[in-house]
Design a protein around this motif. Sequence first.
Motif, short mmCIF file in Angstrom:
data_model
loop_
_atom_site.label_atom_id
_atom_site.label_comp_id
_atom_site.label_asym_id
_atom_site.label_seq_id
_atom_site.Cartn_x
_atom_site.Cartn_y
_atom_site.Cartn_z
N ARG A 107 -28.26 47.48 -23.62
CA ARG A 107 -29.56 46.99 -24.08
C ARG A 107 -29.41 45.63 -24.74
O ARG A 107 -28.34 45.25 -25.19
CB ARG A 107 -30.19 47.98 -25.08
CG ARG A 107 -30.67 49.25 -24.40
CD ARG A 107 -31.31 50.18 -25.43
NE ARG A 107 -31.96 51.30 -24.78
CZ ARG A 107 -31.32 52.39 -24.37
NH1 ARG A 107 -30.03 52.48 -24.52
NH2 ARG A 107 -31.99 53.37 -23.78
N ARG A 108 -30.52 44.93 -24.79
CA ARG A 108 -30.52 43.63 -25.45
C ARG A 108 -30.22 43.81 -26.92
O ARG A 108 -30.66 44.78 -27.55
CB ARG A 108 -31.90 42.97 -25.31
CG ARG A 108 -32.17 42.43 -23.96
CD ARG A 108 -33.61 41.99 -23.82
NE ARG A 108 -34.20 41.59 -25.08
CZ ARG A 108 -35.46 41.20 -25.19
NH1 ARG A 108 -36.22 41.14 -24.14
NH2 ARG A 108 -35.95 40.85 -26.36
N THR A 157 -43.98 35.78 -29.27
CA THR A 157 -43.79 37.04 -28.54
C THR A 157 -45.10 37.63 -28.06
O THR A 157 -45.20 38.10 -26.93
CB THR A 157 -43.07 38.06 -29.45
OG1 THR A 157 -41.81 37.53 -29.86
CG2 THR A 157 -42.83 39.38 -28.70
N SER A 182 -42.58 44.03 -23.55
CA SER A 182 -41.47 44.89 -23.14
C SER A 182 -41.25 45.97 -24.19
O SER A 182 -41.63 45.78 -25.36
CB SER A 182 -40.19 44.07 -22.97
OG SER A 182 -39.74 43.60 -24.23
N GLN A 221 -38.58 46.70 -25.67
CA GLN A 221 -37.73 46.15 -26.72
C GLN A 221 -38.54 45.34 -27.73
O GLN A 221 -38.33 45.44 -28.94
CB GLN A 221 -36.63 45.27 -26.10
CG GLN A 221 -35.59 46.04 -25.33
CD GLN A 221 -35.98 46.21 -23.87
OE1 GLN A 221 -37.11 45.89 -23.49
NE2 GLN A 221 -35.07 46.72 -23.06
N GLU A 222 -39.47 44.52 -27.23
CA GLU A 222 -40.31 43.73 -28.12
C GLU A 222 -41.18 44.64 -28.98
O GLU A 222 -41.38 44.37 -30.18
CB GLU A 222 -41.18 42.78 -27.30
CG GLU A 222 -40.38 41.65 -26.64
CD GLU A 222 -41.18 40.89 -25.62
OE1 GLU A 222 -40.84 39.72 -25.34
OE2 GLU A 222 -42.15 41.45 -25.06
N SER A 266 -45.25 47.54 -21.31
CA SER A 266 -44.58 48.07 -20.13
C SER A 266 -43.71 49.26 -20.53
O SER A 266 -43.10 49.27 -21.60
CB SER A 266 -43.72 46.98 -19.48
OG SER A 266 -42.93 47.53 -18.44
N GLU A 267 -43.66 50.27 -19.67
CA GLU A 267 -42.82 51.43 -19.93
C GLU A 267 -41.45 51.31 -19.30
O GLU A 267 -40.60 52.19 -19.46
CB GLU A 267 -43.52 52.70 -19.44
CG GLU A 267 -44.84 52.96 -20.16
CD GLU A 267 -45.40 54.34 -19.87
OE1 GLU A 267 -44.63 55.21 -19.42
OE2 GLU A 267 -46.61 54.56 -20.08
N ASP A 268 -41.22 50.23 -18.55
CA ASP A 268 -39.91 50.00 -17.94
C ASP A 268 -39.03 49.25 -18.92
O ASP A 268 -39.33 48.11 -19.29
CB ASP A 268 -40.05 49.19 -16.64
CG ASP A 268 -40.85 49.94 -15.59
OD1 ASP A 268 -40.75 51.19 -15.59
OD2 ASP A 268 -41.55 49.30 -14.80
N GLU A 269 -37.95 49.87 -19.34
CA GLU A 269 -37.06 49.26 -20.31
C GLU A 269 -36.07 48.35 -19.61
O GLU A 269 -35.42 48.74 -18.63
CB GLU A 269 -36.32 50.34 -21.09
CG GLU A 269 -35.57 49.81 -22.29
CD GLU A 269 -35.06 50.94 -23.17
OE1 GLU A 269 -34.45 50.64 -24.20
OE2 GLU A 269 -35.28 52.11 -22.82
N ALA A 270 -35.97 47.12 -20.08
CA ALA A 270 -35.05 46.15 -19.47
C ALA A 270 -33.63 46.40 -19.96
O ALA A 270 -33.32 46.23 -21.14
CB ALA A 270 -35.48 44.73 -19.84
#
Length: 682
Positions: free
Chosen positions: A215-216, A249, A260, A262-263, A669-673
């Motif tokens: 993860r970031r 952001t 995202s 994460q954000e 978004s529900e897609d985690e980068a």
Amino acid sequence: MLLSAPDNIRKLWDRWNLRGLIIISLSLQAFLIMFASSRKRRGGWKIVMLIWSAYLLADWVATVAIGLISSGLGLTPISQANTSTRRESNDILAFWAPFLLLHLGGPDTITSFALEDNELWVRHMLGLALQVLSTVYVFLQSLPKNILWLPSGFMFIAGIIKYAERNRALYLASLNHFGESACRKPNPGPEYQRIQKMYSSIRRAHLPAQTRNIRRPEIFENMEYLEGQTVKDSDSRAILRFAFEFFDTFKGLIAGLLLSPQERHVSRGFFLNLNSKYVIQIIEIELSILYEVLHTKVQVVRCKTGYIFRIVSFCCILGAFFSFFFVKKHSFRMFDIRLSYGLLIGAMVLDFISLIFVILSDWTVRGQYWGKGARCIASKVINRRRWSGSVSQYNFFTYCLNDYPEWINKLAEALRLRSILEAVNGVRHRSSKKFRKNQEWHFIFSELREKSRTAKTVAEGKRICLQRGDGILSKCENESLRQSIQDFEYTESLLMWHIATELCDEDKAEDGPSSENIDYKAICKLLSDYMFYLLMMQPTMMAPVSGNWKLVFQDTCAETKRFLSEHPVSTTEEACEEIRKVGAKMKPRALKGGESKSVLFDAGILAGELKKLNVKRWELMSKVWVEFMSYAAINCRANVHAQQPSNGGELLTFVWLLMNHLGLGTLVSEDEAVRLKFVVGK
């Protein structure tokens, strides 16, 4: 037979029409640079209308003046036959034309009045080309014997720079480009072909391999230190820095971009551990930045290229001043000479004021080190007033008791002017209350923070956004209270609770002692009247949730007026007392059917059920109103929220941004980068 004006009036008009317009144009520029930004701090229809009129008039006056010069209508009067004097007059008119181009560029404090103006940047670009051609035409007409060609040339360059700055500011603030600027840099990810070859090699070698998610790294890890501290100079600059970070952001929400996970996680973790006092400061600064980005030249000026062009522009104005000063002007009229000096000095003063605004802007305070002597100035800049700080109020009974006579309503209906009549009535009878940060804001933030604590996932956050009073009432044992939400549409429930709140508020029966530090009754009344104001006066903000509001309101209003006509009253207190005397217990739909959408006596039943509760009923009602408001805030379109800072700000916009910061938004978004990493074993 056409009537012609007397010769003396025509001569007076020929001499002063252009000069009068130029003086008006300079005055409008001075007014706008000093007062245009006050609309975000004050709001109110009077100041907004005044600035709107000055904004439109400034462009119109400058354009007409250039037209008068280029068409020759502003030249020396016909009666003047001296060719030499006419030439000198043409020279000074050609010198004035670039000043009007400069004025069309507008002051730094306002480039657009509304978001729609930014979308017209193409029209302004064409206008730039046409006005430049007109100015060039005037200048060429005065050659080759124009003794003011040098100062005219200097001002022409400055005018083009100013007008180009405004056009670029409109382009950068347009929705398409604003969305592009909010996007992160393109990221194609790791090279697919190379990774595929590497993975195939590992498989052929029969090596044990597995993938791991990376993860970031989290940013803002050390932000929690702000909680509970006194705002000092260093804290103020930290809050300003955080506001810029979060603005970068979250500005994508305006263009419809998704955050995202994460954000969302970083923002939620930060705001959950922050004091409500600092939360509203950060949101105030964010919305102030949004206003400046969308409606001023800040994006154009605050860059290396902007600084260079601003220096060139000021040097050109300075060069025009000195070159005009040393020109022999004995053949010019004394008034024209004084007017020219006024234009030159005015241009320099406006540039100097713009420089002061740049120095005292949030961008400068954020980016510079301030010594001990200047920290107090920096602190005042950061803590200055950024919105109206008030909440508009409108009451249903006030509307019914102060409505126009029936014949006026029928006439307005026949002319299809009903909406205008209601708007005028709203302006006449609405009021405003000061928004208390230690009461209303602290309570709203506490309620939303508690909801955010349970919204650990994106799906949970979106589910909580759907609550419109039922979230709080689901814990209540009273079935009638739950049905007031479940069995009605949003606007029906809202109007019903608004009337019920008024019935409870005007009931002078003793509510019982309360040891609470928070005045829940005042909070409940403020939010109730505010939400009714939004439905009546801000239909664009409430459009996504309004449903059949028009029918509900007109039927309820008609039944209320009919009831009050049978029981003559003059005040809200008397009206509420008459409704309470009915003692409504059976549901109106069971007695009257569903033909009418009126909720007047449904509200009477609801008020009776609320009276059965103990002293905590005002706390419960306040929590329900917070859910009503948060539901409307999160469903309102983001670009509509973006319009509010230019009108003094709306509490609903503050709640919308707070909810997104707390992870309660829907644009996530529900897609985690994540990044995959191959781990090869032995």
